[in-house]
Design a protein around this motif. Structure first.
Motif, PDB file in Angstrom:
ATOM      1  N   VAL A   1       0.829  -1.207   0.000  1.00 40.96           N
ATOM      2  CA  VAL A   1       0.000   0.000   0.000  1.00 40.96           C
ATOM      3  C   VAL A   1       0.864   1.257   0.000  1.00 40.96           C
ATOM      4  O   VAL A   1       0.584   2.222  -0.714  1.00 40.96           O
ATOM      5  N   THR A   2       1.942   1.244   0.796  1.00 40.48           N
ATOM      6  CA  THR A   2       2.844   2.393   0.844  1.00 40.48           C
ATOM      7  C   THR A   2       3.517   2.615  -0.503  1.00 40.48           C
ATOM      8  O   THR A   2       3.697   3.752  -0.949  1.00 40.48           O
ATOM      9  N   THR A   3       3.874   1.512  -1.158  1.00 39.19           N
ATOM     10  CA  THR A   3       4.498   1.613  -2.476  1.00 39.19           C
ATOM     11  C   THR A   3       3.559   2.254  -3.481  1.00 39.19           C
ATOM     12  O   THR A   3       3.935   3.149  -4.248  1.00 39.19           O
ATOM     13  N   LEU A   4       2.312   1.802  -3.479  1.00 38.89           N
ATOM     14  CA  LEU A   4       1.332   2.366  -4.404  1.00 38.89           C
ATOM     15  C   LEU A   4       1.086   3.841  -4.102  1.00 38.89           C
ATOM     16  O   LEU A   4       0.928   4.651  -5.007  1.00 38.89           O
ATOM     17  N   PHE A   5       1.073   4.173  -2.801  1.00 39.51           N
ATOM     18  CA  PHE A   5       0.858   5.563  -2.404  1.00 39.51           C
ATOM     19  C   PHE A   5       2.008   6.451  -2.865  1.00 39.51           C
ATOM     20  O   PHE A   5       1.812   7.514  -3.441  1.00 39.51           O
ATOM     21  N   LEU A   6       3.245   5.985  -2.600  1.00 42.94           N
ATOM     22  CA  LEU A   6       4.410   6.788  -2.966  1.00 42.94           C
ATOM     23  C   LEU A   6       4.549   6.922  -4.475  1.00 42.94           C
ATOM     24  O   LEU A   6       5.052   7.921  -4.978  1.00 42.94           O
ATOM     25  N   SER A   7       4.117   5.873  -5.193  1.00 47.49           N
ATOM     26  CA  SER A   7       4.229   5.954  -6.653  1.00 47.49           C
ATOM     27  C   SER A   7       3.330   7.048  -7.225  1.00 47.49           C
ATOM     28  O   SER A   7       3.557   7.532  -8.341  1.00 47.49           O
ATOM     29  N   GLY A   8       2.287   7.451  -6.489  1.00 44.02           N
ATOM     30  CA  GLY A   8       1.397   8.504  -6.955  1.00 44.02           C
ATOM     31  C   GLY A   8       1.701   9.865  -6.364  1.00 44.02           C
ATOM     32  O   GLY A   8       0.957  10.815  -6.606  1.00 44.02           O
ATOM     33  N   CYS A   9       2.778   9.975  -5.560  1.00 43.42           N
ATOM     34  CA  CYS A   9       3.115  11.246  -4.915  1.00 43.42           C
ATOM     35  C   CYS A   9       3.815  12.211  -5.849  1.00 43.42           C
ATOM     36  O   CYS A   9       3.866  13.403  -5.568  1.00 43.42           O
ATOM     37  N   VAL A  10       4.387  11.720  -6.921  1.00 46.90           N
ATOM     38  CA  VAL A  10       5.096  12.589  -7.864  1.00 46.90           C
ATOM     39  C   VAL A  10       4.087  13.182  -8.838  1.00 46.90           C
ATOM     40  O   VAL A  10       3.304  12.470  -9.457  1.00 46.90           O
ATOM     41  N   GLN A  11       4.112  14.510  -8.964  1.00 45.70           N
ATOM     42  CA  GLN A  11       3.199  15.204  -9.871  1.00 45.70           C
ATOM     43  C   GLN A  11       3.961  15.683 -11.103  1.00 45.70           C
ATOM     44  O   GLN A  11       5.188  15.722 -11.115  1.00 45.70           O
ATOM     45  N   ARG A  12       3.202  16.045 -12.125  1.00 50.21           N
ATOM     46  CA  ARG A  12       3.803  16.527 -13.375  1.00 50.21           C
ATOM     47  C   ARG A  12       3.201  17.879 -13.751  1.00 50.21           C
ATOM     48  O   ARG A  12       2.020  18.136 -13.497  1.00 50.21           O
ATOM     49  N   THR A  13       4.046  18.704 -14.365  1.00 48.74           N
ATOM     50  CA  THR A  13       3.575  19.985 -14.891  1.00 48.74           C
ATOM     51  C   THR A  13       2.827  19.738 -16.199  1.00 48.74           C
ATOM     52  O   THR A  13       2.736  18.614 -16.689  1.00 48.74           O
TER      53      THR A  13
ATOM     54  N   PRO B   1       8.274  16.154 -14.011  1.00 54.21           N
ATOM     55  CA  PRO B   1       7.884  15.718 -12.668  1.00 54.21           C
ATOM     56  C   PRO B   1       8.355  16.701 -11.593  1.00 54.21           C
ATOM     57  O   PRO B   1       9.365  17.370 -11.746  1.00 54.21           O
ATOM     58  N   TYR B   2       7.590  16.766 -10.513  1.00 60.10           N
ATOM     59  CA  TYR B   2       7.974  17.600  -9.378  1.00 60.10           C
ATOM     60  C   TYR B   2       7.276  17.056  -8.131  1.00 60.10           C
ATOM     61  O   TYR B   2       6.439  16.156  -8.198  1.00 60.10           O
ATOM     62  N   GLY B   3       7.621  17.640  -6.992  1.00 59.99           N
ATOM     63  CA  GLY B   3       7.029  17.194  -5.729  1.00 59.99           C
ATOM     64  C   GLY B   3       8.110  16.796  -4.731  1.00 59.99           C
ATOM     65  O   GLY B   3       9.291  16.652  -5.082  1.00 59.99           O
ATOM     66  N   TRP B   4       7.713  16.634  -3.453  1.00 63.18           N
ATOM     67  CA  TRP B   4       8.676  16.358  -2.398  1.00 63.18           C
ATOM     68  C   TRP B   4       9.394  15.041  -2.632  1.00 63.18           C
ATOM     69  O   TRP B   4      10.614  14.960  -2.485  1.00 63.18           O
ATOM     70  N   VAL B   5       8.672  14.000  -2.996  1.00 61.82           N
ATOM     71  CA  VAL B   5       9.286  12.689  -3.220  1.00 61.82           C
ATOM     72  C   VAL B   5      10.288  12.761  -4.364  1.00 61.82           C
ATOM     73  O   VAL B   5      11.405  12.225  -4.270  1.00 61.82           O
ATOM     74  N   TYR B   6       9.888  13.427  -5.425  1.00 58.03           N
ATOM     75  CA  TYR B   6      10.789  13.514  -6.586  1.00 58.03           C
ATOM     76  C   TYR B   6      12.026  14.353  -6.271  1.00 58.03           C
ATOM     77  O   TYR B   6      13.156  13.943  -6.540  1.00 58.03           O
ATOM     78  N   ASP B   7      11.820  15.535  -5.661  1.00 58.51           N
ATOM     79  CA  ASP B   7      12.939  16.458  -5.424  1.00 58.51           C
ATOM     80  C   ASP B   7      13.914  15.933  -4.374  1.00 58.51           C
ATOM     81  O   ASP B   7      15.131  16.112  -4.507  1.00 58.51           O
ATOM     82  N   ASN B   8      13.396  15.296  -3.315  1.00 55.88           N
ATOM     83  CA  ASN B   8      14.239  14.921  -2.182  1.00 55.88           C
ATOM     84  C   ASN B   8      14.674  13.456  -2.181  1.00 55.88           C
ATOM     85  O   ASN B   8      15.583  13.093  -1.434  1.00 55.88           O
TER      86      ASN B   8
ATOM     87  N   TYR C   1      12.033   3.646  -7.051  1.00 59.87           N
ATOM     88  CA  TYR C   1      10.846   3.639  -7.914  1.00 59.87           C
ATOM     89  C   TYR C   1      10.722   4.972  -8.649  1.00 59.87           C
ATOM     90  O   TYR C   1      10.557   5.015  -9.875  1.00 59.87           O
ATOM     91  N   ALA C   2      10.783   6.074  -7.880  1.00 59.26           N
ATOM     92  CA  ALA C   2      10.622   7.388  -8.504  1.00 59.26           C
ATOM     93  C   ALA C   2      11.779   7.706  -9.448  1.00 59.26           C
ATOM     94  O   ALA C   2      11.574   8.290 -10.519  1.00 59.26           O
ATOM     95  N   ALA C   3      13.000   7.317  -9.061  1.00 59.03           N
ATOM     96  CA  ALA C   3      14.173   7.609  -9.904  1.00 59.03           C
ATOM     97  C   ALA C   3      14.078   6.897 -11.244  1.00 59.03           C
ATOM     98  O   ALA C   3      14.375   7.481 -12.293  1.00 59.03           O
ATOM     99  N   ILE C   4      13.669   5.631 -11.213  1.00 58.72           N
ATOM    100  CA  ILE C   4      13.579   4.850 -12.449  1.00 58.72           C
ATOM    101  C   ILE C   4      12.360   5.257 -13.265  1.00 58.72           C
ATOM    102  O   ILE C   4      12.422   5.357 -14.498  1.00 58.72           O
ATOM    103  N   GLN C   5      11.248   5.514 -12.577  1.00 64.41           N
ATOM    104  CA  GLN C   5       9.996   5.811 -13.264  1.00 64.41           C
ATOM    105  C   GLN C   5      10.027   7.161 -13.975  1.00 64.41           C
ATOM    106  O   GLN C   5       9.454   7.307 -15.059  1.00 64.41           O
ATOM    107  N   TYR C   6      10.724   8.157 -13.385  1.00 69.64           N
ATOM    108  CA  TYR C   6      10.622   9.519 -13.893  1.00 69.64           C
ATOM    109  C   TYR C   6      11.933  10.054 -14.473  1.00 69.64           C
ATOM    110  O   TYR C   6      12.064  11.259 -14.678  1.00 69.64           O
ATOM    111  N   SER C   7      12.901   9.182 -14.702  1.00 68.36           N
ATOM    112  CA  SER C   7      14.154   9.616 -15.334  1.00 68.36           C
ATOM    113  C   SER C   7      14.216   9.075 -16.761  1.00 68.36           C
ATOM    114  O   SER C   7      14.199   7.864 -16.967  1.00 68.36           O
ATOM    115  N   PRO C   8      14.275   9.951 -17.761  1.00 74.40           N
ATOM    116  CA  PRO C   8      14.356   9.470 -19.146  1.00 74.40           C
ATOM    117  C   PRO C   8      15.585   8.597 -19.387  1.00 74.40           C
ATOM    118  O   PRO C   8      15.509   7.599 -20.107  1.00 74.40           O
TER     119      PRO C   8
END
Length: 305
Positions: free
Chosen positions: A15-27, A32-39, A153-160
């Motif tokens: 559940v935490t994984t699914l939640f964190l995977s949706g924490c990154v937002q896009r312009t 991508p942007y957001g606390w999870v993505y930036d930090n 997850y965020a690094a792989i998912q949102y890095s071209p």
């Protein structure tokens, strides 16, 4: 009890994984942007790129190195917890006859009060013999890994760059059925190794855990990019090594528990079931005489009116 705890921990992780995977937002432009993505994601991307340059620009090997470092740091904690769980298993084997007697009486109980009293006996039996209700299993290693898992997850998912990287023909940014199968096999192997040297009665109780753990990891690998699947697979190899270490330690642990049980034989709890039932039966549910008199007086007054 242990199987329920394992299921709860793995469910929480999912559940935490699914939640964190949706924490990154896009312009609007898709950035991508957001606390999870930036930090979390951006620093992880820098570390992965730096490690990949050391290993021939291979991001796959960079993920393996990160997994190796994390698992080596956690290894002492995980071995200690596995050792504690093994000690609890050996202690339970010594009090099993007492547990079976309580379980049999609980099945034959005729009232809810009796069942609750017998459940209290089981808890008291565990306490008197210094046995943990959770079997010595803790969730600290999983909790420590969760930020790493979310960062990867965020690094792989949102890095071209990462999403287009290949490792032995596997696209690290896409789902890999090969890693799904390998993750299932390695965690199934770890479950089978954990049953070696365990008494038959305990082995039967561990079957549920042997099924739940590989299935949960397999599902998480299926919904994740291959980079995380690689993390799970390598982590499973370390889990197998950890289990082999515990299996090597098991004979000595068993001897220590036997020696302890000889000094302090299993303590049989004093049955409180009969006392609870007798107390419940002695409660006078009939109304008191004074109450009856007051009611009758009230009726007489109403008649005169």
């Amino acid at each position: 009890m242990k199987n329920k705890k394992l299921f709860a921990v793995l469910s929480t992780l999912l559940v935490t994984t699914l939640f964190l995977s949706g924490c990154v937002q896009r312009t609007a432009s898709g950035k991508p942007y957001g606390w999870v993505y930036d930090n979390m994601a951006v620093p992880t991307q820098h570390v992965l790129v730096w490690l990949s340059q050391i290993f021939g620009n291979s991001l796959g090997w960079a993920i393996i190195v990160i997994t190796f470092i994390v698992r080596m740091i956690l290894m002492p904690v995980m071995i200690k917890q596995s050792k504690n769980a093994t000690i609890q298993q050996e202690k339970i084997a010594h009090i099993r006859p007492l547990m079976e007697d309580i379980t049999k009486r609980q099945k034959e109980a005729s009232s809810e009060e009796e069942r609750m009293a017998i459940s209290q006996e089981m808890m008291q039996l565990y306490r008197d013999n210094n046995i943990s209700m959770t079997g010595g299993i803790g969730c600290l290693p999983l909790l420590i890994q969760m930020p790493i898992f979310a960062a990867l997850y965020a690094a792989i998912q949102y890095s071209p760059e990462l999403s287009r990287s290949y490792f032995y023909g596997i696209n690290l940014g896409q789902r890999s059925f090969i890693l799904v199968v390998l993750s299932f096999l390695v965690y199934a192997l770890q479950g089978w190794l954990s049953t070696l040297g365990v008494p038959e009665a305990q082995r039967a109780q561990m079957q549920q855990m042997m099924i739940i753990s590989p299935l949960m990891i397999t599902f998480m690998t299926y919904i994740s990019p291959a980079g995380l699947g690689l993390y799970f697979f390598v982590g499973g190899i370390f889990a197998c090594l950890q289990t082999l270490i515990i299996n090597y330690m098991r004979p000595r642990i068993r001897e220590e528990v036997i020696a302890e049980m000889k000094k302090n034989p299993p303590k049989k709890t004093t049955s409180t079931t009969k006392t609870v039932i007798e107390t419940s039966s002695k409660i006078d549910h009939t109304p008191k005489k004074s109450t009856i008199k007051k009611r009758n007086a009230g009726k007489q007054r109403s008649k005169h009116k």
